[in-house]
Design an enzyme around this catalytic site. Structure first.
Site, PDB file in Angstrom:
ATOM      1  N   ALA A   1       0.988  -1.145  -0.420  1.00 57.01           N
ATOM      2  CA  ALA A   1      -0.392  -0.094  -0.132  1.00 57.01           C
ATOM      3  C   ALA A   1       1.573   1.390  -0.131  1.00 57.01           C
ATOM      4  CB  ALA A   1      -0.795  -0.182   1.499  1.00 57.01           C
TER       5      ALA A   1
ATOM      6  N   GLY B   1       0.185  -5.318   0.541  1.00 57.68           N
ATOM      7  CA  GLY B   1      -0.753  -4.949   0.038  1.00 57.68           C
ATOM      8  C   GLY B   1      -0.437  -5.218  -1.974  1.00 57.68           C
TER       9      GLY B   1
ATOM     10  N   GLU C   1      -1.142  -8.928  -1.498  1.00 60.52           N
ATOM     11  CA  GLU C   1      -2.985  -9.228  -0.898  1.00 60.52           C
ATOM     12  C   GLU C   1      -3.263  -9.325  -2.180  1.00 60.52           C
ATOM     13  OE1 GLU C   1      -2.765  -6.374   1.625  1.00 60.52           O
ATOM     14  OE2 GLU C   1      -3.245  -7.927   3.592  1.00 60.52           O
TER      15      GLU C   1
ATOM     16  N   GLU D   1       3.323  -5.751   7.351  1.00 61.80           N
ATOM     17  CA  GLU D   1       2.341  -5.007   8.128  1.00 61.80           C
ATOM     18  C   GLU D   1       3.255  -4.574   9.552  1.00 61.80           C
ATOM     19  OE1 GLU D   1       2.286  -5.972   5.662  1.00 61.80           O
ATOM     20  OE2 GLU D   1       0.713  -5.835   4.197  1.00 61.80           O
TER      21      GLU D   1
END
Ligand code: CAA
Ligand code: NAI
Length: 653
Positions: free
Chosen positions: A61, A100, A103, A123
């Site tokens: 992200a 992300g 993911e 994270e």
């Protein structure tokens, strides 16, 4: 252009092109969202390949967005949209797929990767948990045991391991998009697999989960995110995918707004900025091939190991054969210990030690591009070394000192080219500690300074430039911290209470335990030397202990007592008796008050250091504390804490 679309043979190739790390910022998410709809509707498209431009897939992200509210479309919705697409999406991964980035591949129908691919969910190192299905889809794909390591323990999977675990369907060669196309055409011939979110997950062995919980909590040392990442994974296993996703997102959003996450983000950006100081841009560092280290004691051995870990050939020089043999043996022991821990193969350990040349006498340093001196902390000894180095080394070689306290200008005095001299202050153990204080003198040439920063990058260190003062940035703050702890002690607060408060804050050890480990005699001798020069240095509680023979763990006691072979500090009646004349009657202070006092002292010294221009910016001070002195990372550093406290006061007004 953040996302590119290319069509070939009925396959849509979607390339995330968002330098520097293809982060999934809002613009990327918007574009992917729009494309997911568009490609679903397009009858000419049979499948979609999702890849990243450049050397990596996706670095996660966009962390710069984390200080703002989430801007739609959110990543979980986008990934769900991809997973529900009418055509299969194939993640085609080279380089890293992080956070992300991993993911989004879990929402794809297939994943293929080149041999350099690496997968992780880092994270928790940012004080958050995966927030877009990582804790829910990963265990359904690779099993709980492996997912725990990735989700909550920052385990990185390389491509081969990812194939073994079923995360990657096929390992392919470049060109990646061609390989993806071939893979898709084959895959379309067979029934498609179930979306990951709908796959069953094996029952959890409660004993293994408990074991993991205890391990993760221990390693987290008070950090919130790692245990919560595991809890989120567990919640999904017990309550099903949809509830698991909702829970994961709620925890993610809560943590994202936490002080811990703010501190960790602050350090993430500070560490990267430290490697590229603005005034070094455009200055070309010297090429460093072979490095000399003078002195094979504690520091010389650690520095040599750090250099070898970065694959630099090393010449280690000692003053006599006995000291050299001891130094070489200590260096070999560093690599053998790494091998025993599983970090190195036998052959690699041999290779690292094999590229160290040991020598007595300086002639062996003639061909080195850089020489780092780590001999005794004694000006005359160091000067004698640099006189030899000035004579023997190439005129363009960089000459560095690892001194902790001596003014580098005094060490460099008399060198034929003072412009090539610099302080490189490593921390013990130098092959482990990340901090490198870089101490230029006024004469140091900019290229030499740039070379020091470049070396730090190669050694995977965090460089911080320090001006010249007694103790540079780190040891100066350490002294202030210890002095303040002794003030509290004199006021009647026990060493045990002070140590416990600082441990509670997140330090591995309190100030008194740390002194017992390092030895009280070093700072005692320093004060004695000042006294013998006629300086007024008042007697300290530590002086009383050293005079009574209590120098710390090595003498069986200092501030505490130690049983033979045991490093657990025990309250000491003898220390209490020795210290009594300097202590007020016992008083109890709340741990928060103790922490506040000690942090305030560190920040005040930091302010003075900034005011004097010894450090350029507050983040440099925090990096020194976090990477050199065990300041808990999740707290950001003393300057970060002080600025938060100031903001709180302002808000309160
Ligand atoms: N968001 C925003 N900026 C990022 C970023 C990210 N995820 N990752 C890196 N950057 C920036 C860096 O700050 C740096 O900026 P400057 O050039 O301005 O200093 C630049 O990208 C290059 O970064 P590096 O110097 O670190 O480059 P590198 O090539 O050495 O390493 C990398 C690349 C391995 C991707 C490394 O940058 C990295 O580890 N990044 C962070 C990965 C991460 O933690 N991802 C998880 C994000 S959280 C998440 O994804 C939550 C979720 O589930 C929704
Ligand atoms: P040490 O005493 O363990 O090692 C010094 C080594 O230098 C000895 O092996 C000695 O034989 C060798 N030596 C002495 N004179 C020499 C000469 N003329 N030529 C070649 N070798 C010579 O000391 P340590 O702890 O390694 O410290 C070295 C330097 O690093 C000092 O300046 C110290 O202040 C600094 N330093 C120490 C740190 C620590 O935690 N120990 C941390 C950071 C810096």
């Amino acid at each position: 252009m953040t996302v590119k679309l290319e069509r070939r043979n009925g396959i849509a190739v979607v390339t995330i092109d968002n330098p520097p790390v293809n982060a999934l910022g809002r613009a990327v998410r918007e574009k992917l969202w729009a494309l997911a709809g568009e490609l679903d509707e397009d009858p000419s498209v049979r499948a979609v390949v999702l890849t990243g431009a450049g050397k990596l897939f996706v670095g996660g992200a966009d962390i710069t967005e984390f200080d703002r509210p989430v801007e739609p479309p959110g990543l979980p919705e986008l990934i769900a949209r991809i997973e529900a697409a009418a055509k299969p999406w194939v993640g085609a991964i080279r380089g890293v797929a992080l956070g992300g980035g991993l993911e989004i591949t879990l929402g794809c129908c297939f994943r293929i990767a080149t041999a350099d691919a690496r997968f992780a969910l880092p994270e928790t190192t940012l004080g958050i948990i995966p927030g877009a299905g990582g804790t829910q889809r990963l265990p359904r794909l690779i099993g709980i045991d492996h997912a725990i390591g990735v989700v909550a323990e920052n385990l990185t999977l390389d491509a081969a391991h990812a194939v073994e675990l079923g995360l990657v369907d096929r390992l392919v060669d470049e060109p990646l998009v061609d390989a993806a196309e071939a893979f898709v055409l084959e895959a379309l011939e067979r029934p498609l697999p179930e979306p990951v979110s709908r796959r069953p997950v094996a029952a959890v062995d409660p004993a293994r989960l408990q074991e993991a919980e205890a391990r993760i909590r221990r390693a987290a040392r008070g950090a919130a995110a790692p245990p919560l990442a595991l809890a989120a994974l567990r919640f999904g296993l017990e309550h099903g995918f949809a509830s698991g996703m909702a829970n994961e997102r709620a925890v993610f959003l809560k943590l994202r707004a936490s002080p811990e996450a703010a501190a960790l983000r602050y350090l993430f950006f500070a560490e990267r900025a430290a490697l590229r100081p603005a005034d070094m841009r455009g200055i070309t560092p010297f090429a460093i091939g072979r490095v000399g280290v003078v002195g094979g004691g504690t520091m010389g051995v650690g520095i040599a190991a750090a250099l070898r870990n970065a694959n630099l050939p090393v010449v280690l020089v000692e003053r006599d054969e006995t000291s050299l043999a001891r130094g070489m043996a200590a260096l070999a022991a560093v690599f053998q210990a790494a091998r025993k821990k599983g970090g190195l193969s036998e052959a690699e350990a041999e290779r690292r030690i094999g590229a160290v040349t040991g020598a007595v006498g300086y002639a062996a340093l003639a061909e080195c591009d850089l020489v780092i001196e780590a001999v005794f902390e004694d000006l005359s000894v160091k000067r004698a070394v640099f006189a030899e180095l000035g004579r023997i080394c190439r005129r363009d070689a960089v000459l560095a000192t690892n001194t902790s306290y001596i003014d580098p200008r005094l060490i460099a005095a008399g060198l034929p080219e003072p412009g090539r001299f610099i302080g490189l202050h490593f921390f013990s153990p130098a092959q482990v500690m990340k901090l490198l204080e870089i101490v230029p003198t006024p004469a140091t040439r900019p290229e030499v300074l740039a070379t020091a920063f470049d070396l730090a990058r190669r050694l995977a260190k965090i460089p911080v430039r320090s001006g010249i003062c007694d103790g540079f940035i780190g040891n100066r703050i350490l002294r202030r911290y210890r002095t303040e702890a002794e003030v509290l002690l004199r006021d009647g607060v026990s060493a045990a209470a002070i140590d416990a408060a600082m441990r509670g804050f997140g330090f591995a050890m309190g100030p008194f335990e740390m002194q017992d480990m390092a030895g009280l005699d070093i700072s005692f001798l320093y004060r004695e030397a000042a006294r013998s020069r006629g300086e007024t240095v008042p007697e300290t509680p530590g002086d009383l202990l050293v005079r009574a023979g209590r120098k710390g763990q090595k003498t069986g006691g200092g501030w505490y007592d130690y049983a033979p072979g045991d490093r657990t500090p025990q309250p000491s009646a003898e220390a209490a008796r020795i210290l009594a004349p300097m202590q007020a009657p016992p008083q109890t202070l709340a741990p928060e008050a103790i922490v506040e006092r000690l942090l305030a002292a560190m920040a005040a010294e930091g302010q003075a250091i900034l005011a004097e221009g010894i450090a350029a910016i507050p983040t440099d001070i925090d990096l020194v504390e976090v990477h050199g002195y065990g300041f808990p990372r999740r707290r950001g550093g003393p300057m970060f804490q002080a600025s938060r406290a100031a903001n709180r006061t302002q808000d309160g007004n």
